[in-house]
Design an enzyme around this catalytic site. Structure first.
Site, PDB file in Angstrom:
ATOM      1  N   TYR A 295     -26.624   5.559  25.270  1.00  0.00           N
ATOM      2  CA  TYR A 295     -26.206   4.253  24.731  1.00  0.00           C
ATOM      3  C   TYR A 295     -27.185   3.178  25.182  1.00  0.00           C
ATOM      4  CZ  TYR A 295     -23.777  -0.074  24.072  1.00  0.00           C
ATOM      5  OH  TYR A 295     -23.480  -1.360  23.714  1.00  0.00           O
TER       6      TYR A 295
ATOM      7  N   ASP B 181     -20.661   9.454  31.045  1.00  0.00           N
ATOM      8  CA  ASP B 181     -20.062   8.559  30.053  1.00  0.00           C
ATOM      9  C   ASP B 181     -19.380   9.462  29.031  1.00  0.00           C
ATOM     10  OD1 ASP B 181     -19.529   6.977  27.824  1.00  0.00           O
ATOM     11  OD2 ASP B 181     -21.180   5.610  28.264  1.00  0.00           O
TER      12      ASP B 181
ATOM     13  N   LYS C 229     -13.565   2.263  22.290  1.00  0.00           N
ATOM     14  CA  LYS C 229     -13.769   3.258  21.228  1.00  0.00           C
ATOM     15  C   LYS C 229     -12.504   4.092  21.024  1.00  0.00           C
ATOM     16  CE  LYS C 229     -18.045   1.746  21.618  1.00  0.00           C
ATOM     17  NZ  LYS C 229     -18.365   0.432  21.115  1.00  0.00           N
TER      18      LYS C 229
HETATM   19  C1  LIG Z   1     -21.369   5.629  24.931  1.00  0.00           C
HETATM   20  C2  LIG Z   1     -21.093   4.190  25.172  1.00  0.00           C
HETATM   21  N1  LIG Z   1     -20.944   3.757  26.432  1.00  0.00           N
HETATM   22  C3  LIG Z   1     -20.699   2.449  26.709  1.00  0.00           C
HETATM   23  C4  LIG Z   1     -20.610   1.514  25.697  1.00  0.00           C
HETATM   24  C5  LIG Z   1     -20.348   0.062  26.045  1.00  0.00           C
HETATM   25  O1  LIG Z   1     -19.025  -0.240  25.777  1.00  0.00           O
HETATM   26  P1  LIG Z   1     -18.477  -1.711  25.381  1.00  0.00           P
HETATM   27  O2  LIG Z   1     -19.052  -2.037  24.038  1.00  0.00           O
HETATM   28  O3  LIG Z   1     -17.001  -1.522  25.399  1.00  0.00           O
HETATM   29  O4  LIG Z   1     -18.968  -2.651  26.421  1.00  0.00           O
HETATM   30  C6  LIG Z   1     -20.739   1.929  24.368  1.00  0.00           C
HETATM   31  C7  LIG Z   1     -20.639   0.944  23.276  1.00  0.00           C
HETATM   32  O5  LIG Z   1     -20.981   1.226  22.144  1.00  0.00           O
HETATM   33  C8  LIG Z   1     -20.982   3.301  24.105  1.00  0.00           C
HETATM   34  O6  LIG Z   1     -21.137   3.751  22.862  1.00  0.00           O
END
Ligand SMILES: Cc1ncc(COP(=O)(O)O)c(C=O)c1O
Length: 367
Positions: free
Chosen positions: A93, A164, A189
């Site tokens: 990400y 993650d 998500k």
């Molecule tokens: C795999 C992953 N980790 C972390 C995040 C970050 O999350 P947030 O948008 O809730 O801050 C995202 C956001 O798209 C993500 O896809």
């Protein structure tokens, strides 16, 4: 999930936990451990959600929730000692990777990037590492990492392993059971599931780490609002049926797309020919609800494909009940090794034939 985090079964008690909108809590004496005290330390609305996510991730302690997934990512990276070495996925990400690069530019850590699907190559980079950051499947390339092998090697090297688990959800993959030390979620998500709330979470293998992270959250203030926590718990109650339906849709669409003459490339770990298939089949209960495709057109043709969609929503994010689609290279920050024409599909819970018909007419528009 349906029953997690319910109030005690007392006569006339509410079935759902109430939302507590209070920044502070009454007290005259020295606060006792576990007191709420002030809503940056704790809030009763967080408790059922933290307990539920901890249970789902097979953690011995409740999870910690945060204002967003990125707040959780930042908290996990705060465990790296000053000047420490972090090994991260080259295609993870981009918010997490950008944060690691930014910390590196300030001398806080050294970031080393790897192809996580190359287990031996990644293990070779772990010497002297303090933290191994895994995503599996990765966002957006859907590469699959051997979590058990990499977490074991990281432990031998003296490094913590963070996974993650946003793409897989604890229903399809439980990294703590595979040897990881921490699990991070963008609960925005799948856990929340309705594209109406931003929230993050961390689950830990060792309750002592929770204490360290709790202190960090109190001091840095990246706390979740009670409304967001409540909405996420409500979303969590339907996680199993949402994931079941979305995964079934994704598998069916991946199979159909792989045979469509207008599609030049499909990435989905559930396809037998996908490079991550065998490992994912061993490590995951099912293959998730995100896939990537290229429609055999240039960037302009790919944008025509996106504009022609009527059921799929062209928007960033993933894991909601509605199907979302995005060309990730629209961001300058996305690595150049991700194809410019690659589109990420987050498959929702609509009828699969509605999703398919929409894709077919949009693929024609791209040609
Ligand atoms: C795999 C992953 N980790 C972390 C995040 C970050 O999350 P947030 O948008 O809730 O801050 C995202 C956001 O798209 C993500 O896809």
């Amino acid at each position: 999930m349906v029953g997690l985090g319910r109030p005690e079964r007392l006569h006339d008690a509410p079935v759902n936990p109430p939302i507590v909108f209070s920044s502070t809590f009454i007290g005259t004496q020295a606060p006792a451990p576990g007191d709420y005290l002030y809503s940056r330390y704790g809030n009763p609305t967080w408790d059922p959600l933290e307990a539920a996510i901890g249970t789902l991730e097979a953690s011995p302690a409740p999870a910690l929730i945060y204002a967003s997934g990125m707040a959780a990512v930042a908290a996990a990276l705060s465990l790296v000692p000053l000047g420490g070495r972090v090994v991260l996925p080259q295609h993870g990400y981009n918010g997490s990777l950008s944060l690691a690069r930014e910390l590196e530019s300030r001398g806080a850590l050294t970031a080393v990037f790897t192809d996580l699907s190359d287990t031996e190559g990644t293990i070779a980079l772990l010497t002297g590492a303090d933290l191994l950051w895994l995503e599996s499947p990765t966002n957006p390339m859907l590469e699959v990492a051997d979590i058990a092998a990499l977490a074991a090697a990281a432990r031998t090297a003296g490094a913590l392993t963070v996974v993650d688990n946003t793409f897989a959800t604890p229903l399809l993959q439980r990294p703590l059971e595979l040897g990881a030390d921490l699990v991070v979620h963008s609960a925005t998500k799948f856990l929340g599931g309705h594209s109406d709330v931003l929230l993050g979470a961390i689950a830990v293998a060792d309750p002592a780490l929770r204490e360290t992270l709790w202190q960090h959250r109190v001091q840095n203030g990246a706390i979740a609002g009670p409304m967001e926590a409540w909405l996420c718990l409500r979303g969590l109650r339907t996680l199993a049926v949402r994931v079941e339906r979305a995964v079934a849709n994704a598998g069916e669409l991946a199979r159909r797309l792989a045979e469509h003459p207008g599609v030049s490339n499909v990435r989905y770990p559930g396809l037998p020919g996908d490079p991550g298939h065998q490992l994912a089949a061993r490590q995951m209960k099912a293959f998730g609800a995100v896939l990537c495709l290229e429609v055999g057109a240039d960037v302009a043709g790919t944008e025509r494909f996106l504009d022609a969609l009527r059921v799929w929503v062209p928007a960033t994010s993933l894991g909601g009940v509605e199907s979302l689609v995005e060309r990730r290279r629209r961001y300058a920050s996305e690595p150049a090794s991700i194809p410019e024409t690659m589109v990420r599909l987050s498959v929702g819970i609509e009828h699969v034939d509605d999703l398919w018909a929409d894709l077919v007419q949009a693929i024609e528009a791209a040609q």
